[in-house]
Design an enzyme around this catalytic site. Sequence first.
Site, PDB file in Angstrom:
ATOM      1  N   GLU A  32      41.314  13.347  28.300  1.00  0.00           N
ATOM      2  CA  GLU A  32      40.235  13.031  27.564  1.00  0.00           C
ATOM      3  C   GLU A  32      38.998  14.007  27.937  1.00  0.00           C
ATOM      4  OE1 GLU A  32      42.760   9.341  27.072  1.00  0.00           O
ATOM      5  OE2 GLU A  32      42.416  10.758  28.305  1.00  0.00           O
ATOM      6  N   GLU A  61      48.181   5.812  27.137  1.00  0.00           N
ATOM      7  CA  GLU A  61      47.481   4.212  27.010  1.00  0.00           C
ATOM      8  C   GLU A  61      48.603   3.238  26.287  1.00  0.00           C
ATOM      9  OE1 GLU A  61      42.682   4.982  26.871  1.00  0.00           O
ATOM     10  OE2 GLU A  61      43.946   5.946  25.545  1.00  0.00           O
TER      11      GLU A  61
END
Length: 653
Positions: free
Chosen positions: A133, A113
Site C-alpha cells: 500500500e 488482509e
Amino acid sequence: MDEMNELVKFSKSGRIGVITVDNPPVNALSPGVPEGILAAVRSAQGDDSVRALVLIGAGRTFIAGADIKEFGKITSGERSEALGLAEVILAIEDSAKPVVCAIHGTALGGGLEVAMGAHYRVAVASAQVGQPEVKLGIIPGAGGTQRLPRLAGVARAVEMCAFGEPIKAAAALESGIVDRIVEGDLLAGAIAFASEVSQQTARKPRERNEKLAGDESIFAAARDQARKTKRGMMAPLAAIDAVEAATRLPFEAGMKKEAELFRECLFSDQSKAMIHAFFGEREVAKIPWLPKDTPVKEIRKAAVIGAGTMGGGIAMNYANAGIPVILKETTQEALDKGVETIRRNYASSVKKGRFPQSVMDQRMGLIRPQLTYDGFEEADVIAEAVFESMALKKQVFAEIDKVAKPEAILATNTSTLDIDEIASATSRPQMVIGHHYFSPANVMRLIEIVRGKATSPEVIATSMALAKKLNKVGVLVGNCRGFVGNRMLHEYLREAESLLKEGAAPRDVDRALYDFGMAMGPFAMSDLAGLDVGWRIRKEHKDQPMIADTLCEMGRYGQKTGAGWYRYEDGRTPIPDPDVDALVAKLRKRMRWIPAEEIVERTIGALVKEGAKILEEAIAMRAVDIDIIYITGYGFPVYRGGPMWYGKATMQA
Ligand code: T1G
C-alpha cells in the site's frame, strides 16, 4: 457450484466448502467481491454438511488487493469511504468453521488482509505475499497493520508495511504468515489441509498477541530508514505508527488508529499522485494507434556494441532476463575493463544478498565478450552503445547492416542524436529504433523507445514487449533532439543557470530541488552525469553557450575529473567551490536572494512548459508518458506524480 454473485462462486468438495473469487485479471476486491465472500461465509455457517472452508482465487493469482480504481471515487466523494472489508474479514475470523486461504500468484494489500482474517493460510512455493500500500501513498486499511504483527512479529510487520516489498512463500512460512507450502495442486492441497483442521478449534488471528511484545527500537530504526530511503513520503511513517499502535493498544483501538491513518493518507495529494503513477506505468505500455494484432517477435539472442558504462549495463539487462548476449568492443583492453565492471556489479549484488553466487555465474555465462561481429547474424536485437558521435554511430550501423539477419532489430542507445540520420546509414531504416537507457542501465527502470520515421509497427511492438521482458518501463516517444527526457532536462538546466545569474548559488538551487524531492539537484546531477556530454552536444549543434561550457573549458567535467560545479575529494561528495562562485559572480547580471519556492517553481516550471510543447508536437503521446519518464528515469519524486501531474495540480499548466 452456487453463484454468490458473478465474481464469487461457492462449491463443495466433500465436507469442505470452497469459495472461489473470480474477478480477472488480478481478483481485486472490486464491488461485489467482498459482498460475495461475506455471503458465502455466512451461508456456510448454517450448512451442517460443511465442516471447513477454503478461500481461493481463480486464474493467475489470489486477491491482489482492494480495487485501486475505487480510491478516486472515494476521494472525490462519488462513493462511500467504506471498503466493506473489515466486516468480511471479521466474518471469516469469527466463522465457527475453520477457514483456510489458498494462495497462489500474489496475496497483496487487502488480499493478504483477507487471508490473515482466515484461521490458516497455505500457499504454493512460487506465491508472494505483501502489503504494498505504501507504494500507492496509503497504508493497509483493513487490519493489515494489526494482524500482521500478531502473525509474523513486529519487525517483519514493520518491514512489510512500511517498505511495501512482497516476500516469498518460504519466508512467509518461516515468519508464521503461512502455515504450509503445498506441492502440486493448490486446491487439492488446501482441501486436504482443511479436512485435517476441520475438527480443531481455530484461533482467531486478532487474539494471537504473543508476538506483539517487541523491542521499541524497531520503530525508531524503521523511521530513520524510511526518512532516508522514502524521503518526503508520509505513508511509510504512518504505517510504522499503525504497527506501533498494535503493540500498544487493544485490537479494536488499534484498528481505529489504522483507519484514521489510512484515511489521512488516502485523501493526501501524495496518494493521488502515486496512484496516478501506478496506473501510468501500465498505461504507457499501451500504444493506442498500434493494431492489437501487430506481430511481436521473440527475442532469444542479443548483441551489444560498446562495453562502456552504458553497453555493460545493457548487456547485464539481457543476461538478467536469461537472454544470451554478445558484448563487442574494439580493443581487448576496453573489453576487459567492461567485463570487469560487469563482474564487480554482480559481485556487489551477491554481497548484498540480492541473489546467490550461482545466479551471478549463470548470468556471467550468458555474456560473451568478443572483438568481432562473429555470431551477430543470429542476434534478434543488436543494441549499439558507442560514443555519442553521429559519424561513429553511422559507421557502426553501416557495419551491422552487413552482418545482421533481415528480421533483426537494430537499436541505438543515443541520448540526443537523430534516429533517422543513423538509420540512413543502413538499407533497412524500418528496422532501426532508439532504445535509450539511463545510467546505470542495469538499475534505472526507464527505456525511452524512440521511433524513427521509417520504424515499422512490428519493431515498435517488439521493443515495447522487450522492455517488459527486461523488467523495464518502456515509453514510446518521437524523434527530436533530446527526445522527451533530455529535451526537457535541457530547459530545466538552462533555468537553473539563469537563477545563478540572478543571485543563487549552485548549492541553493540543488538544496531547493533536493528538498522538493528530486533524487539530487541539477548541478550535482550534471556533475554525476559528466558536464562534457552536454558540452559536446551543444558544440555539435552550435547552441547558445552555458556556464557549464566554461567549466568544461577549464577541464571541470564533474565527478570524473574531481571538479565540476562542485569539487570532489572523495569522488562523490559535492563540496562548494569558491572558484565556481567567483566565475558565476562575474557572469551575474544582478544579485538578489531567491527563495526556494521560486527556484522550484521556475525549474520545474521549465520542465512543464517544455513538456507541454512536446505534447503539442506529439513527440510524447500523453502527459502520463512524460510523468513516467521523469519518475523512472530522472529521479522525479513519485509522490508528486511527475512534472505534468505536478504542473496541473499546482501551476494550472
Ligand atoms: N486494483 C485495480 N486494478 C488492478 C489492481 C488493483 N489492486 N492490480 C492490478 N490491476 C490492474 C492493472 O492496472 C492492469 O490493468 C491489470 O490489473 C494487470 O496488472 C484495503 C487499501 C498484482 C503484482 O498494490 O502490484 O489493498 O492495464 O499489469 O504485471 O489495505 O498488478 O490491464 O487495464 O500490473 O502481472 C494493494 C497492485 C491495493 C497490488 C500483477 N495492492 N497490483 O502484476 O499485471 S491497496 C496492490 C500489482 C489495498 C487495503 C488496501 C500488480 C500485480 P490493465 P499488471 P502484473
